[in-house]
Write a protein that holds these residues in place. Sequence first.
Motif, PDB file in Angstrom:
ATOM      1  N   HIS A   1     -71.701  81.998  43.195  1.00 57.38           N
ATOM      2  CA  HIS A   1     -72.662  82.072  43.712  1.00 57.38           C
ATOM      3  C   HIS A   1     -72.595  83.554  43.271  1.00 57.38           C
ATOM      4  CE1 HIS A   1     -72.116  78.077  46.558  1.00 57.38           C
ATOM      5  NE2 HIS A   1     -72.403  77.687  45.421  1.00 57.38           N
ATOM      6  N   MET A   2     -72.311  84.059  43.051  1.00 55.34           N
ATOM      7  CA  MET A   2     -72.542  85.683  43.247  1.00 55.34           C
ATOM      8  C   MET A   2     -73.609  85.837  41.739  1.00 55.34           C
ATOM      9  SD  MET A   2     -73.545  86.503  45.991  1.00 55.34           S
ATOM     10  CE  MET A   2     -74.710  88.202  45.275  1.00 55.34           C
ATOM     11  N   ALA A   3     -72.398  85.065  41.038  1.00 59.34           N
ATOM     12  CA  ALA A   3     -72.591  85.219  39.442  1.00 59.34           C
ATOM     13  C   ALA A   3     -73.548  84.352  38.896  1.00 59.34           C
ATOM     14  CB  ALA A   3     -71.361  85.417  38.749  1.00 59.34           C
ATOM     15  N   GLY A   4     -73.531  83.344  39.567  1.00 64.57           N
ATOM     16  CA  GLY A   4     -74.731  81.570  38.555  1.00 64.57           C
ATOM     17  C   GLY A   4     -75.653  82.375  38.709  1.00 64.57           C
TER      18      GLY A   4
ATOM     19  N   PRO B   1     -76.925  78.347  45.588  1.00 63.47           N
ATOM     20  CA  PRO B   1     -75.809  78.486  46.340  1.00 63.47           C
ATOM     21  C   PRO B   1     -75.562  77.530  47.973  1.00 63.47           C
ATOM     22  CG  PRO B   1     -77.231  79.952  46.591  1.00 63.47           C
ATOM     23  CD  PRO B   1     -77.517  79.852  45.709  1.00 63.47           C
TER      24      PRO B   1
ATOM     25  N   TRP C   1     -72.099  75.979  52.294  1.00 61.37           N
ATOM     26  CA  TRP C   1     -71.439  76.787  53.135  1.00 61.37           C
ATOM     27  C   TRP C   1     -70.992  76.075  54.182  1.00 61.37           C
ATOM     28  CZ3 TRP C   1     -67.997  80.249  51.206  1.00 61.37           C
ATOM     29  CH2 TRP C   1     -68.285  80.434  50.026  1.00 61.37           C
TER      30      TRP C   1
ATOM     31  N   ARG D   1     -67.383  81.929  46.033  1.00 60.41           N
ATOM     32  CA  ARG D   1     -67.973  82.680  46.516  1.00 60.41           C
ATOM     33  C   ARG D   1     -69.145  83.426  45.475  1.00 60.41           C
ATOM     34  NH1 ARG D   1     -65.374  83.050  50.930  1.00 60.41           N
ATOM     35  NH2 ARG D   1     -63.162  84.467  49.799  1.00 60.41           N
TER      36      ARG D   1
END
Lengths: 153, 124
Positions: free
Chosen positions: A107-110, A114, A117, A104
């Motif tokens: 995915h938000m930082a990269g 993403p 899931w 999680r």
Amino acid sequence: MEEPCLFGDEWDISGSYGAEKAVLLRLEDRLAAYGVDRARLDDVKTAVAEGCLNALEHGNALSVERSVRIRLRGYRSKLVIRIIDEGNGFDHEARLQTDWGAKRASHMAGDGEPRGWGLHFMNALADYVRFGQENGRFYAELEFSVTSNGGGA
Amino acid sequence: MDNRFEVRERPFEHGLILELSGDMTRLSEESLLRLNVWEGAESWSGRYLVLNFTQVPYMNSAGIALLIRLVRTGMKQGCQTFGFGLTPHFQKLFRMVGLTEYMLLYPDEYSVCQRIDDLERAER
């Protein structure tokens, strides 16, 4: 003693993204008639959709020449749905060991894609997830505990 | 059975509302990537991105991955993303992937706008 199976159904799909929707419509009709409540039905539909998408994309490489079979078995206290493709399977044990919290965050930082899931949804929404081989074909099997009013199945 | 995905941009005083309709899946990518929102907040002059999910009956993990990319882009541009009109089931899926930490969910457009107005007043 094993619970008797009260109803069953089988569907075949093939091709590309979107093919899973036909199964979801049939599942909805079948399970709503059996009295499965809305919230549980949504869990079943999402988990089955993800299983079908994995089978279509990874198992069958989106080939229209290959099919995915979805087999539903309904019991008084559970539903068992097996999704069978024509692929060789994957290292599901390793994949299920994924650190979902780290995933999680990354995915938000990269900047990357993403994805990935689907398996998490299957594992989180079903009560049990099993993998195996049936007549040389790979399957993912989802089991859901349900309460129903035992309507016209 | 084919519920083709479409998206329409609707500017408002403090940002942009994306009116989403149809199934949100891998096939939605092309429609989403054509939006001005990827060009940067300067192109639509606002600090807030609002996603309207009331006309989205089906979403799968590939569609949710697109949303993660969208929210991530907004964050990098200094935008706060809001969403409304999600069923409890989809709210649950969003929590599972961590999207609710970056997209604030409200029941309807009115409550989102009220919240944004409050944030703007607090800034002044």
